[in-house]
Design an enzyme around this catalytic site. Structure first.
Site: not given
Length: 303
Positions: A190, A87
């Site tokens: 996300h 991430s």
């Protein structure tokens, strides 16, 4: 091949930067990182409490700054053959691979954190970890509830995201064989909820120079190695609203014959996942400067 991996949001803890500030030049480097990111990283990493550093716009640059601080302190890092980040850790990986300068990485991650915090404030959403169970059954249940898979972490761990009431429904009636653990995050990262942040980051990224990676660089999109710096930055931008495929990254590590993993600060999470998914591959979590000697020994052992 020895590789370096860089952790994502949630890996930070109060005061974790304190031992790093004893290293030569660390205070000056963090002061520069603070200017670039727009966050007082010294105070955040040494004085602020858990709630303050959980704030998305603080946590993201804090984690990337810590990763780069420890990366710069790693002896013989030129022997590292590949890098990947989880991430937001992809920004540290991009800097380590030479795709972005440290200034660009910290500037962009500051923008990313603020944009994602703003997007998260627009709806009551969150994230939960689902541990165990049959993945197909879990995904089917998510579709029923209007939830989205956010992080495929491997090792039987899937992080899901969406509306808080849907997450509560999942926890109330978990899929057989699973445990549902609510995460202390500000929103559904996300997922499509982050679309406004994608646009903000895309606009900002056009102002920064990009180079092709100097080492193997894997993407969270599908675990593949990306040879174009510009393509990697485009993936970095889009990843804000797309699921993290760390499971596929680890599969690619295995396919590439990775023989050792060093996780940079604030370390521990990715080494834990690797121990389950990449059994037998030695790994070192660089949590404090005291761990650099073990990390250096692991890197040198592949020379």
């Amino acid at each position: 091949m020895r590789i370096a991996v860089f952790p994502g949001q949630g890996s930070q803890s109060p005061g974790f930067l304190t031992p790093w500030l004893e290293s030569d030049g660390a205070a000056d480097r963090l002061a520069q990182y603070s200017e670039w990111s727009g966050v007082d990283l010294v105070a955040a990493g040494t004085e602020w409490d858990a709630d303050q550093i959980r704030d998305t716009q603080v946590a993201q640059p804090l984690i990337v700054a810590a990763s780069l601080l420890s990366w710069n302190a790693l002896p013989d890092r030129e022997r590292i053959g590949g890098v990947a980040g989880h991430s937001v850790g992809e920004f540290a990986a991009a800097a380590a691979a030479g795709v972005l300068s440290e200034e660009s990485a910290l500037t962009l991650v500051g923008i990313r954190g603020r944009a994602m915090a703003e997007a998260a404030a627009a709806a009551e959403t969150g994230m939960s970890a689902v541990i165990g169970g049959d993945e197909a059954s879990v995904l089917a249940r998510l579709e029923e509830l209007g939830l989205s898979p956010a992080n495929y972490n491997g090792g039987g761990q899937l992080v899901v995201a969406g509306a808080l009431d849907a997450l509560q429904a999942l926890a109330a009636e978990p899929v057989a064989g699973t445990r549902v653990i609510p995460l202390q995050v500000a929103g559904a990262f996300h997922t499509h909820y982050m679309a406004p942040a994608v646009e903000a980051l895309r606009d900002a990224a056009t102002d920064h120079d990009v180079s092709d990676p100097g080492v193997t660089l894997w993407t969270n999109r599908d675990g593949s190695a990306v040879s174009s710096g510009r393509a990697f930055v485009d993936l970095l931008v889009d990843q804000v609203a797309s699921p993290v495929r760390w499971d596929l990254c680890m599969a690619s590590f295995a396919d590439a014959g990775v023989s050792g993993i060093v996780e940079l600060s604030p370390a521990g999470t990715l080494v834990g996942l690797a121990k389950r998914a990449l059994r037998g591959v030695p790994a070192v979590a660089v949590k404090t400067p005291a761990d650099l000697e073990a990390a250096a020994a692991l890197v040198a052992a592949d020379a």
